[in-house]
Design a protein around this motif. Structure first.
Motif, PDB file in Angstrom:
ATOM      1  N   TYR A  82       0.772  -1.238   0.000  1.00 19.60           N
ATOM      2  CA  TYR A  82       0.000   0.000   0.000  1.00 19.60           C
ATOM      3  C   TYR A  82       0.804   1.290   0.000  1.00 19.60           C
ATOM      4  O   TYR A  82       0.244   2.348  -0.181  1.00 19.60           O
ATOM      5  CB  TYR A  82      -0.796   0.052   1.311  1.00 19.60           C
ATOM      6  CG  TYR A  82      -2.022  -0.781   1.361  1.00 19.60           C
ATOM      7  CD1 TYR A  82      -2.877  -0.644   2.428  1.00 19.60           C
ATOM      8  CD2 TYR A  82      -2.334  -1.671   0.364  1.00 19.60           C
ATOM      9  CE1 TYR A  82      -4.015  -1.388   2.521  1.00 19.60           C
ATOM     10  CE2 TYR A  82      -3.466  -2.429   0.433  1.00 19.60           C
ATOM     11  CZ  TYR A  82      -4.306  -2.294   1.513  1.00 19.60           C
ATOM     12  OH  TYR A  82      -5.439  -3.023   1.611  1.00 19.60           O
ATOM     13  N   SER A  88      -6.464  -0.229  -0.436  1.00 18.72           N
ATOM     14  CA  SER A  88      -5.824  -1.108  -1.402  1.00 18.72           C
ATOM     15  C   SER A  88      -5.831  -0.478  -2.783  1.00 18.72           C
ATOM     16  O   SER A  88      -6.850   0.010  -3.248  1.00 18.72           O
ATOM     17  CB  SER A  88      -6.566  -2.444  -1.450  1.00 18.72           C
ATOM     18  OG  SER A  88      -5.893  -3.324  -2.307  1.00 18.72           O
ATOM     19  N   GLU A 111      -0.570 -14.822   5.138  1.00 17.67           N
ATOM     20  CA  GLU A 111      -0.850 -13.388   5.013  1.00 17.67           C
ATOM     21  C   GLU A 111      -1.194 -12.833   6.391  1.00 17.67           C
ATOM     22  O   GLU A 111      -1.795 -13.541   7.206  1.00 17.67           O
ATOM     23  CB  GLU A 111      -2.102 -13.217   4.136  1.00 17.67           C
ATOM     24  CG  GLU A 111      -1.896 -12.559   2.802  1.00 17.67           C
ATOM     25  CD  GLU A 111      -1.618 -11.075   2.853  1.00 17.67           C
ATOM     26  OE1 GLU A 111      -0.813 -10.633   3.703  1.00 17.67           O
ATOM     27  OE2 GLU A 111      -2.192 -10.350   2.045  1.00 17.67           O
ATOM     28  N   ASP A 112      -0.882 -11.565   6.629  1.00 13.41           N
ATOM     29  CA  ASP A 112      -1.311 -10.945   7.882  1.00 13.41           C
ATOM     30  C   ASP A 112      -2.821 -10.715   7.844  1.00 13.41           C
ATOM     31  O   ASP A 112      -3.540 -11.098   8.758  1.00 13.41           O
ATOM     32  CB  ASP A 112      -0.550  -9.629   8.145  1.00 13.41           C
ATOM     33  CG  ASP A 112      -0.558  -8.647   6.975  1.00 13.41           C
ATOM     34  OD1 ASP A 112      -1.099  -8.965   5.874  1.00 13.41           O
ATOM     35  OD2 ASP A 112      -0.027  -7.535   7.139  1.00 13.41           O
ATOM     36  N   ILE A 113      -3.315 -10.119   6.760  1.00 12.44           N
ATOM     37  CA  ILE A 113      -4.738  -9.751   6.718  1.00 12.44           C
ATOM     38  C   ILE A 113      -5.245  -9.758   5.288  1.00 12.44           C
ATOM     39  O   ILE A 113      -4.541  -9.333   4.374  1.00 12.44           O
ATOM     40  CB  ILE A 113      -4.954  -8.376   7.402  1.00 12.44           C
ATOM     41  CG1 ILE A 113      -6.435  -8.012   7.494  1.00 12.44           C
ATOM     42  CG2 ILE A 113      -4.170  -7.267   6.735  1.00 12.44           C
ATOM     43  CD1 ILE A 113      -6.719  -6.880   8.500  1.00 12.44           C
ATOM     44  N   ASP A 115      -8.036  -8.123   3.030  1.00 13.96           N
ATOM     45  CA  ASP A 115      -8.960  -6.988   3.045  1.00 13.96           C
ATOM     46  C   ASP A 115      -9.866  -7.092   1.813  1.00 13.96           C
ATOM     47  O   ASP A 115     -10.916  -7.734   1.863  1.00 13.96           O
ATOM     48  CB  ASP A 115      -8.119  -5.707   3.095  1.00 13.96           C
ATOM     49  CG  ASP A 115      -8.938  -4.437   3.203  1.00 13.96           C
ATOM     50  OD1 ASP A 115     -10.175  -4.520   3.262  1.00 13.96           O
ATOM     51  OD2 ASP A 115      -8.344  -3.343   3.220  1.00 13.96           O
ATOM     52  N   THR A 116      -9.470  -6.508   0.683  1.00 20.20           N
ATOM     53  CA  THR A 116     -10.269  -6.675  -0.536  1.00 20.20           C
ATOM     54  C   THR A 116     -10.050  -8.062  -1.157  1.00 20.20           C
ATOM     55  O   THR A 116     -10.841  -8.494  -1.997  1.00 20.20           O
ATOM     56  CB  THR A 116      -9.879  -5.641  -1.603  1.00 20.20           C
ATOM     57  OG1 THR A 116      -8.508  -5.862  -1.966  1.00 20.20           O
ATOM     58  CG2 THR A 116     -10.055  -4.218  -1.100  1.00 20.20           C
ATOM     59  N   GLY A 117      -8.943  -8.706  -0.781  1.00 17.95           N
ATOM     60  CA  GLY A 117      -8.612 -10.009  -1.356  1.00 17.95           C
ATOM     61  C   GLY A 117      -7.768  -9.909  -2.614  1.00 17.95           C
ATOM     62  O   GLY A 117      -7.310 -10.920  -3.141  1.00 17.95           O
ATOM     63  N   THR A 119      -4.668  -8.906  -3.141  1.00 11.28           N
ATOM     64  CA  THR A 119      -3.291  -9.397  -2.990  1.00 11.28           C
ATOM     65  C   THR A 119      -3.278 -10.924  -3.095  1.00 11.28           C
ATOM     66  O   THR A 119      -2.508 -11.493  -3.877  1.00 11.28           O
ATOM     67  CB  THR A 119      -2.715  -8.965  -1.620  1.00 11.28           C
ATOM     68  OG1 THR A 119      -2.853  -7.547  -1.492  1.00 11.28           O
ATOM     69  CG2 THR A 119      -1.259  -9.347  -1.486  1.00 11.28           C
ATOM     70  N   LYS A 143     -10.985  -9.633   6.800  1.00  9.23           N
ATOM     71  CA  LYS A 143     -12.090  -8.658   6.799  1.00  9.23           C
ATOM     72  C   LYS A 143     -13.118  -9.173   5.795  1.00  9.23           C
ATOM     73  O   LYS A 143     -13.208  -8.708   4.665  1.00  9.23           O
ATOM     74  CB  LYS A 143     -11.582  -7.281   6.363  1.00  9.23           C
ATOM     75  CG  LYS A 143     -10.658  -6.608   7.373  1.00  9.23           C
ATOM     76  CD  LYS A 143     -10.277  -5.208   6.891  1.00  9.23           C
ATOM     77  CE  LYS A 143      -9.290  -4.551   7.837  1.00  9.23           C
ATOM     78  NZ  LYS A 143      -8.706  -3.308   7.258  1.00  9.23           N
ATOM     79  N   PHE A 164      -8.941  -0.100  10.471  1.00  7.67           N
ATOM     80  CA  PHE A 164      -7.537  -0.230  10.084  1.00  7.67           C
ATOM     81  C   PHE A 164      -6.746  -0.662  11.307  1.00  7.67           C
ATOM     82  O   PHE A 164      -6.671   0.063  12.293  1.00  7.67           O
ATOM     83  CB  PHE A 164      -6.972   1.056   9.490  1.00  7.67           C
ATOM     84  CG  PHE A 164      -5.661   0.803   8.805  1.00  7.67           C
ATOM     85  CD1 PHE A 164      -5.635   0.284   7.517  1.00  7.67           C
ATOM     86  CD2 PHE A 164      -4.466   1.035   9.464  1.00  7.67           C
ATOM     87  CE1 PHE A 164      -4.423  -0.008   6.891  1.00  7.67           C
ATOM     88  CE2 PHE A 164      -3.244   0.747   8.836  1.00  7.67           C
ATOM     89  CZ  PHE A 164      -3.223   0.228   7.554  1.00  7.67           C
ATOM     90  N   LEU A 165      -6.186  -1.862  11.247  1.00  2.00           N
ATOM     91  CA  LEU A 165      -5.550  -2.477  12.414  1.00  2.00           C
ATOM     92  C   LEU A 165      -4.030  -2.445  12.295  1.00  2.00           C
ATOM     93  O   LEU A 165      -3.492  -2.529  11.185  1.00  2.00           O
ATOM     94  CB  LEU A 165      -6.030  -3.926  12.552  1.00  2.00           C
ATOM     95  CG  LEU A 165      -7.547  -4.097  12.666  1.00  2.00           C
ATOM     96  CD1 LEU A 165      -7.922  -5.571  12.625  1.00  2.00           C
ATOM     97  CD2 LEU A 165      -8.073  -3.439  13.942  1.00  2.00           C
TER      98      LEU A 165
HETATM   99  P1  IMP Z   1      -5.991  -6.607   0.056  1.00  5.27           P
HETATM  100  O1  IMP Z   1      -5.177  -6.778  -1.185  1.00  5.27           O
HETATM  101  O2  IMP Z   1      -6.993  -5.505  -0.052  1.00  5.27           O
HETATM  102  O3  IMP Z   1      -6.618  -7.895   0.542  1.00  5.27           O
HETATM  103  O4  IMP Z   1      -5.008  -6.082   1.169  1.00  5.27           O
HETATM  104  C1  IMP Z   1      -4.141  -6.912   1.837  1.00  5.27           C
HETATM  105  C2  IMP Z   1      -2.909  -6.177   2.312  1.00  5.27           C
HETATM  106  O5  IMP Z   1      -3.206  -4.840   2.716  1.00  5.27           O
HETATM  107  C3  IMP Z   1      -2.351  -6.875   3.526  1.00  5.27           C
HETATM  108  O6  IMP Z   1      -1.269  -7.703   3.153  1.00  5.27           O
HETATM  109  C4  IMP Z   1      -1.906  -5.765   4.413  1.00  5.27           C
HETATM  110  O7  IMP Z   1      -0.528  -5.522   4.215  1.00  5.27           O
HETATM  111  C5  IMP Z   1      -2.690  -4.547   3.982  1.00  5.27           C
HETATM  112  N1  IMP Z   1      -3.813  -4.241   4.898  1.00  5.27           N
HETATM  113  C6  IMP Z   1      -5.131  -4.424   4.691  1.00  5.27           C
HETATM  114  N2  IMP Z   1      -5.866  -4.054   5.746  1.00  5.27           N
HETATM  115  C7  IMP Z   1      -4.983  -3.628   6.676  1.00  5.27           C
HETATM  116  C8  IMP Z   1      -5.109  -3.145   8.010  1.00  5.27           C
HETATM  117  O8  IMP Z   1      -6.208  -3.023   8.608  1.00  5.27           O
HETATM  118  N3  IMP Z   1      -3.963  -2.813   8.658  1.00  5.27           N
HETATM  119  C9  IMP Z   1      -2.738  -2.960   8.078  1.00  5.27           C
HETATM  120  N4  IMP Z   1      -2.552  -3.432   6.833  1.00  5.27           N
HETATM  121  C10 IMP Z   1      -3.673  -3.756   6.141  1.00  5.27           C
END
Ligand code: IMP
Ligand code: MG
Length: 186
Positions: A82, A88, A111-113, A115-117, A119, A143, A164-165
């Motif tokens: 990010y 994202s 993965e840590d988290i 969010d939108t999926g 990644t 999420k 946002f964590l």
């Molecule tokens: P996605 O591609 O939207 O699923 O985002 C996943 C990536 O965004 C994760 O690998 C995190 O590094 C980062 N991310 C998403 N939500 C958070 C959050 O609440 N805190 C910190 N990093 C986040």
């Protein structure tokens, strides 16, 4: 039970709104996940490679692999992230490619988290091209209301709230990865 006032010395002036997951809760859940993964991949099923997505998974992965009761290998992936923002971009690039052979191994991408999926979806596509025996994702946090159902996310630590964590590997602009708990910033 840690309270926001107890952790002010770790925060460089930022305030914690709420400690969402306490260190003991995380430890207990990571132990369960390790056992779940051990059961899902019996030794007779073949080799297991745990692939951590850096940097966010580094704390979780370190704790998780020590709870998986079977032989395994560890490697890492680095994808573009990010930057300093909190939303994202949908753009995912591989910056570091694992040196370990993936072909024929069971791969658990950590993965840590989610969010939108985006990644996870993009990385699964790239990893499938290497012909692993199987490919699954283990996310500490999901999420779930931010994305359509994702069966590939087979192991989930916690269903996270849409905040946002930070902490336990999760950052905000590279800060707060070292926190032993997971918090919502004020
Ligand atoms: P996605 O591609 O939207 O699923 O985002 C996943 C990536 O965004 C994760 O690998 C995190 O590094 C980062 N991310 C998403 N939500 C958070 C959050 O609440 N805190 C910190 N990093 C986040
Ligand atoms: Mg990140």
């Amino acid at each position: 039970m840690l309270k926001p006032a107890d952790v002010a010395h770790l925060m460089g002036g930022r305030k914690v709104a709420r400690i969402v997951y306490q260190p003991e809760e995380i430890r207990a859940r990571v132990g369960e996940l390790g056992r779940e993964i051990g059961e899902a991949y019996p030794v007779s099923s073949g080799q297991l490679l745990v692939l951590g997505l850096l940097k966010g998974s580094f704390v979780f992965l370190g704790d998780l692999v020590r709870e998986i009761p079977r032989p395994l290998q560890v490697d890492f992936l680095v994808a573009s992230s990010y930057g300093a923002g909190t939303t994202s971009s949908g753009d995912v690039r591989l910056v570091y490619d694992p040196e370990t052979r993936l072909e024929g191994k069971h791969i658990v991408l950590v993965e840590d988290i989610v969010d939108t999926g985006n990644t996870v979806r993009r990385l699964m596509g790239l990893l499938r091209e290497r012909h692993p025996a199987s490919l699954a994702v283990c996310a500490l946090l999901d999420k779930a209301e931010m994305h359509a159902p994702m069966p590939e996310v087979r192991f989930i630590g916690f269903r996270a709230p849409p905040a946002f964590l930070v902490g336990y590997g999760l950052d905000h602009a590279e800060d707060f990865r070292h926190l032993p708990f997971i918090a919502d910033l004020m």
